[in-house]
Design an enzyme around this catalytic site. Structure first.
Site, PDB file in Angstrom:
ATOM      1  CB  SER A 143      38.725  27.739  53.556  1.00 18.41           C
ATOM      2  OG  SER A 143      37.810  26.848  52.910  1.00 18.41           O
ATOM      3  CE1 TYR A 156      41.360  28.321  48.825  1.00 24.80           C
ATOM      4  CE2 TYR A 156      39.520  26.476  50.042  1.00 24.80           C
ATOM      5  CZ  TYR A 156      39.808  28.068  49.724  1.00 24.80           C
ATOM      6  OH  TYR A 156      39.709  29.109  49.969  1.00 24.80           O
TER       7      TYR A 156
HETATM    8  P1  NAD Z   1      37.553  37.177  44.969  1.00 23.26           P
HETATM    9  O1  NAD Z   1      37.972  36.065  43.968  1.00 23.26           O
HETATM   10  O2  NAD Z   1      36.430  37.373  44.546  1.00 23.26           O
HETATM   11  O3  NAD Z   1      38.653  37.570  45.296  1.00 23.26           O
HETATM   12  C1  NAD Z   1      40.756  37.051  45.235  1.00 23.26           C
HETATM   13  C2  NAD Z   1      40.867  38.776  45.512  1.00 23.26           C
HETATM   14  O4  NAD Z   1      42.702  38.200  45.524  1.00 23.26           O
HETATM   15  C3  NAD Z   1      41.036  39.118  43.758  1.00 23.26           C
HETATM   16  O5  NAD Z   1      40.724  40.324  44.473  1.00 23.26           O
HETATM   17  C4  NAD Z   1      42.134  38.806  43.641  1.00 23.26           C
HETATM   18  O6  NAD Z   1      42.979  39.659  42.895  1.00 23.26           O
HETATM   19  C5  NAD Z   1      43.034  38.784  44.451  1.00 23.26           C
HETATM   20  N1  NAD Z   1      43.905  38.103  44.951  1.00 23.26           N
HETATM   21  C6  NAD Z   1      45.122  36.905  43.394  1.00 23.26           C
HETATM   22  N2  NAD Z   1      46.354  36.096  43.496  1.00 23.26           N
HETATM   23  C7  NAD Z   1      46.956  37.643  44.587  1.00 23.26           C
HETATM   24  C8  NAD Z   1      48.120  37.726  44.451  1.00 23.26           C
HETATM   25  N3  NAD Z   1      48.873  36.862  44.411  1.00 23.26           N
HETATM   26  N4  NAD Z   1      48.058  38.824  46.404  1.00 23.26           N
HETATM   27  C9  NAD Z   1      47.376  40.095  45.639  1.00 23.26           C
HETATM   28  N5  NAD Z   1      45.764  40.178  45.156  1.00 23.26           N
HETATM   29  C10 NAD Z   1      45.557  38.486  44.866  1.00 23.26           C
HETATM   30  O7  NAD Z   1      38.009  35.601  46.491  1.00 23.26           O
HETATM   31  P2  NAD Z   1      36.695  35.763  47.549  1.00 23.26           P
HETATM   32  O8  NAD Z   1      36.263  34.782  47.498  1.00 23.26           O
HETATM   33  O9  NAD Z   1      36.322  36.893  47.761  1.00 23.26           O
HETATM   34  O10 NAD Z   1      38.517  34.723  48.024  1.00 23.26           O
HETATM   35  C11 NAD Z   1      38.920  35.765  49.154  1.00 23.26           C
HETATM   36  C12 NAD Z   1      39.174  34.312  50.094  1.00 23.26           C
HETATM   37  O11 NAD Z   1      38.655  33.175  50.821  1.00 23.26           O
HETATM   38  C13 NAD Z   1      40.078  33.384  49.845  1.00 23.26           C
HETATM   39  O12 NAD Z   1      41.602  33.299  50.282  1.00 23.26           O
HETATM   40  C14 NAD Z   1      39.696  32.493  49.527  1.00 23.26           C
HETATM   41  O13 NAD Z   1      40.422  31.313  50.174  1.00 23.26           O
HETATM   42  C15 NAD Z   1      38.767  32.389  50.816  1.00 23.26           C
HETATM   43  N6  NAD Z   1      37.568  31.684  50.481  1.00 23.26           N
HETATM   44  C16 NAD Z   1      36.802  31.978  50.301  1.00 23.26           C
HETATM   45  C17 NAD Z   1      35.450  31.507  50.301  1.00 23.26           C
HETATM   46  C18 NAD Z   1      34.546  31.273  49.210  1.00 23.26           C
HETATM   47  O14 NAD Z   1      33.121  30.403  48.678  1.00 23.26           O
HETATM   48  N7  NAD Z   1      34.134  31.563  48.129  1.00 23.26           N
HETATM   49  C19 NAD Z   1      35.304  30.543  51.066  1.00 23.26           C
HETATM   50  C20 NAD Z   1      35.804  30.250  51.745  1.00 23.26           C
HETATM   51  C21 NAD Z   1      37.620  30.866  52.133  1.00 23.26           C
END
Ligand code: NAD
Length: 261
Positions: A143, A156
């Site tokens: 991130s 985080y």
């Molecule tokens: P999201 O909530 O849309 O998807 C996350 C997925 O992870 C979900 O399907 C959930 O069921 C799954 N999950 C949660 N806990 C789990 C576990 N213990 N084992 C297996 N699966 C699990 O979120 P997203 O925004 O797509 O995030 C994906 C990644 O991107 C994360 O690591 C997040 O930190 C990172 N990220 C997101 C953003 C953003 O702005 N959305 C920015 C930077 C980084």
């Protein structure tokens, strides 16, 4: 450029948001994708939709903090498709609170999913990637918070910084076995993880939802624009296709200029 056809990719947290977007793009490019998620129903539905669209996918029930489940799920992918070329360690959650109110259980949960999950999925994948020095690639979903801090996000930010260390160590240890590693560092992307944070941050900071978006989330971007799932998926495709280890151990920030390296 390496061809994605026939490449096998295991993507955690791929039933939603960024992971799902990467899975869909990889599948369109000809890769076989394993949709690993704690939400089995959603993982199976995502895999079914990809198969219906002409791709090749399977759903894998996997809690990334459970070593036995990670090992079993990874071995299942290899048993089914013969090898594993790409791991995208992407599953993640967000819990916000100021440090003095942050429950220790919540701290441990965030670190477990991001950091233990990164470690366990890597260890399970390397067993297959190191075999006969076949090689492969691991991408961690970092991130901008792998490089910057924000209020309310201690666990985080600590976890996302930690992934840089894991990726850099893997770049060194994996090189003799032809394994590369990277961290993709997105800015804010409007996935369910972020939609949930808008009202939560609004309450904590005493702002409206629009003010959280404008004055907190996108404040330091060059153009006030959200990064998209497609932006991150295209970056993951570029890294997967890159033909040599000239690119390894890198953190690639995709954030509309929020963080510049
Ligand atoms: P999201 O909530 O849309 O998807 C996350 C997925 O992870 C979900 O399907 C959930 O069921 C799954 N999950 C949660 N806990 C789990 C576990 N213990 N084992 C297996 N699966 C699990 O979120 P997203 O925004 O797509 O995030 C994906 C990644 O991107 C994360 O690591 C997040 O930190 C990172 N990220 C997101 C953003 C953003 O702005 N959305 C920015 C930077 C980084």
């Amino acid at each position: 450029m390496s061809d994605m056809k026939g490449k096998v990719a295991l993507i955690t947290g791929a039933a939603s948001g960024i992971g799902k977007g990467i899975a869909e793009l990889y599948a369109r490019e000809g890769a076989v994708v394993a949709i690993a998620d704690i939400n089995q129903q959603a993982a199976d539905a995502t895999a079914a939709a990809i198969n219906q669209a002409g791709g090749k996918a399977i759903g894998i029930a996997m809690n990334v903090t459970d070593e036995a489940a990670v090992n079993a799920g990874t071995d299942k992918v290899v048993a089914e498709f013969g090898h594993l070329d790409i791991l995208i360690s992407n599953a993640g959650v967000q819990i916000i609170n100021p440090i003095e109110q942050f429950a220790f259980a919540d701290w441990k949960k965030v670190l477990a999913i991001h950091l233990d999950g990164g470690f366990l999925t890597t260890k399970a994948a390397l067993k297959h990637m190191y075999k006969d020095d076949r090689g492969g690639m691991v991408i961690y979903m970092g991130s901008v918070h792998s490089h910057e801090a924000s209020k309310l996000k201690s666990a985080y930010v600590a976890a996302k910084h930690g992934l840089l260390g894991l990726a850099r160590t893997l770049a060194k240890e994996g090189a003799p076995h032809k394994v590369r590693s990277h961290v993709i560092c997105p800015g804010f992307v409007r996935t369910p993880l972020v939609e949930k944070q808008i009202p939560e941050q609004a309450e904590e900071l005493g702002l409206s939802g629009d003010e959280v978006i404008r004055n907190v989330m996108l404040k330091d971007t060059v153009d006030g624009v959200f990064t998209t799932v497609e932006d991150i998926a295209q970056t993951a495709l570029y890294l997967a296709r890159f033909p040599s280890a000239a690119l390894t151990g890198q953190s690639i920030v995709v954030s509309h200029g929020w963080h510049m390296q």
